[in-house]
Design an enzyme around this catalytic site. Structure first.
Site, PDB file in Angstrom:
ATOM      1  N   CYS A 170       0.832  -1.203   0.000  1.00  0.00           N
ATOM      2  CA  CYS A 170       0.000   0.000   0.000  1.00  0.00           C
ATOM      3  C   CYS A 170       0.866   1.252   0.000  1.00  0.00           C
ATOM      4  O   CYS A 170       0.596   2.211  -0.734  1.00  0.00           O
ATOM      5  CB  CYS A 170      -0.926  -0.013   1.212  1.00  0.00           C
TER       6      CYS A 170
ATOM      7  N   CYS B  83      -5.964  -3.093   7.132  1.00  0.00           N
ATOM      8  CA  CYS B  83      -7.234  -2.393   7.266  1.00  0.00           C
ATOM      9  C   CYS B  83      -8.403  -3.168   6.676  1.00  0.00           C
ATOM     10  O   CYS B  83      -9.535  -2.999   7.105  1.00  0.00           O
ATOM     11  CB  CYS B  83      -7.129  -1.012   6.612  1.00  0.00           C
TER      12      CYS B  83
END
Length: 390
Positions: free
Chosen positions: A129, A225
């Site tokens: 990410c 997440c």
């Protein structure tokens, strides 16, 4: 910029906030873009940036929104967090923009996460990410907005040195996030700022209280997440059902079949719990995952010991000091251990690290991050390991 700012300038925070951002000219003439996840860390960065007197713009990337479905708070870049980021920007009187990156995030991070587990590897999606949406895309957006720098709430230090800035571990070892940022390029490091790297978390929360931010006491976000309740196997099986196909649990030394597993995605190298193979003379751990054969290979802890790891897609930050002692972390929560480096690091080259002492639980798919003292000199993805000779 020095490693920590002086405690003199701002009457609001007691910090030299301009020094934290290492601005190229007077703050009133500058524009700072802040990456805002909705958490307390990035919110404090926005408050510190606004305190400099520069024009500040908050940007939030909507990456993955499962909060409403799971009822779980503190999920980075989900719906509730976007609301919190917007409220902070309203409080500070700065602009706030939200960009939908769910499709790109799914393709670049979530899909790859599932494929890695399906291949019997142990992925680190937070690094992917940072390599993609959080740095590459935000970097481009900040440039397009004419910002002098991009600031984030990561706990690392950017320290100016001859030849350009270096990346250092955070002052607070409990909060250090350097493991996740080893792939930062020199061009990115020239432009990105990390104002929190010289502060402990307790001080950051105090700054949030001082600024009157509504999320001052908000819990820290989860590392992964998009994985509800930590059940990564559920996510992987939903995307790659073949990962839940049962297979044999085999003793890595004898080749004996000891039982049946419930799908290769449920296991990682070094795992002990969940094997359900009682009656063994000694505890057994996952030694290797053979995705093609759908085998989980297990053995005693001594079989986990490796002497070296082969790295691919390596990155270097600054000059790698081959004549200085080097250490490496092979998991985010592990301590750096002494290594030697065999060959060059950087430019996506492959190399090998040799551990001074046997290292346990080193899994393909993880990252190995290399340090010279407190400085991050780079790292790469672990592609394979070599076991300690019996």
């Amino acid at each position: 910029m020095t490693e920590t700012a002086s405690l003199t300038a701002s009457p609001t925070f007691g910090l030299d906030t301009a020094a934290l951002f290492d601005l190229p000219r007077p703050a009133a003439e500058c524009r700072i873009v802040v990456a805002m996840s909705g958490g307390v860390d990035s919110s404090v960065v926005a408050a510190l940036a606004a305190d400099t007197g520069a024009e500040v713009i908050g940007i939030t990337l909507q990456l993955y929104d499962y909060g409403a479905a799971t009822g779980r708070k503190g999920a980075c870049c989900a719906g509730d967090d976007i609301s919190d980021a917007r409220a902070v920007c309203d409080r500070l009187g700065i602009a706030h923009y939200v960009f939908d990156h769910e499709s790109a995030f799914r393709e670049d991070v979530v899909e790859q996460f599932a494929d890695e587990y399906l291949a019997g590897r142990t992925p680190v999606p937070c690094i992917r990410c940072n390599m993609g949406p959080k740095f590459t895309d935000l970097f481009r957006m900040a440039r397009e907005l004419g910002a002098d720098c991009l600031a984030t709430g990561h706990y690392v230090r950017r320290v100016e040195a001859e030849g350009g800035p270096h990346l250092y571990r955070a002052v607070d070892p409990a909060r250090d996030q350097s493991y996740f940022l080893y792939a930062t390029t020199q061009t990115q490091l020239d432009y990105i700022r990390f104002p929190l790297g010289g502060l402990p978390k307790s001080a950051v929360r105090e700054l949030a209280e001082t600024a009157g931010l509504r999320n001052a006491a908000k819990p820290d976000s989860q590392d992964i997440c998009f994985v509800p309740d930590g059940n990564y196997a559920k996510i992987v099986k939903a995307m790659r059902p073949e990962g839940g196909v049962p297979g044999a649990i085999v003793h890595a030394a004898t080749g004996d079949t000891l039982g049946e597993h419930k799908g290769i995605v449920h296991y990682t190298v070094g795992q002990r719990k969940g094997l359900d193979i009682g009656g063994q003379p000694e505890p057994l751990y996952v030694i290797e995952l053979d995705a093609d054969a759908r085998e989980v290979r297990v053995g005693p802890k001594r079989m986990l010991a490796v002497e070296s790891a082969q790295l691919i897609e390596t990155n270097a930050i600054g000059t790698v000091p081959m004549d200085e002692p080097l250490t490496a972390k092979v998991r985010s929560l592990s301590k750096p251990v002494p290594i030697t480096l065999d060959g060059p690091l950087g430019d996506n080259a492959s190399t090998t690290i040799h551990f001074a002492e046997p290292e346990f639980g080193v899994a393909p798919g993880q990252a190995a991050v290399i340090y010279a003292g407190e400085r991050v000199v780079g790292g790469g993805w672990i592609d394979a390991t070599s076991a300690v000779a019996a």
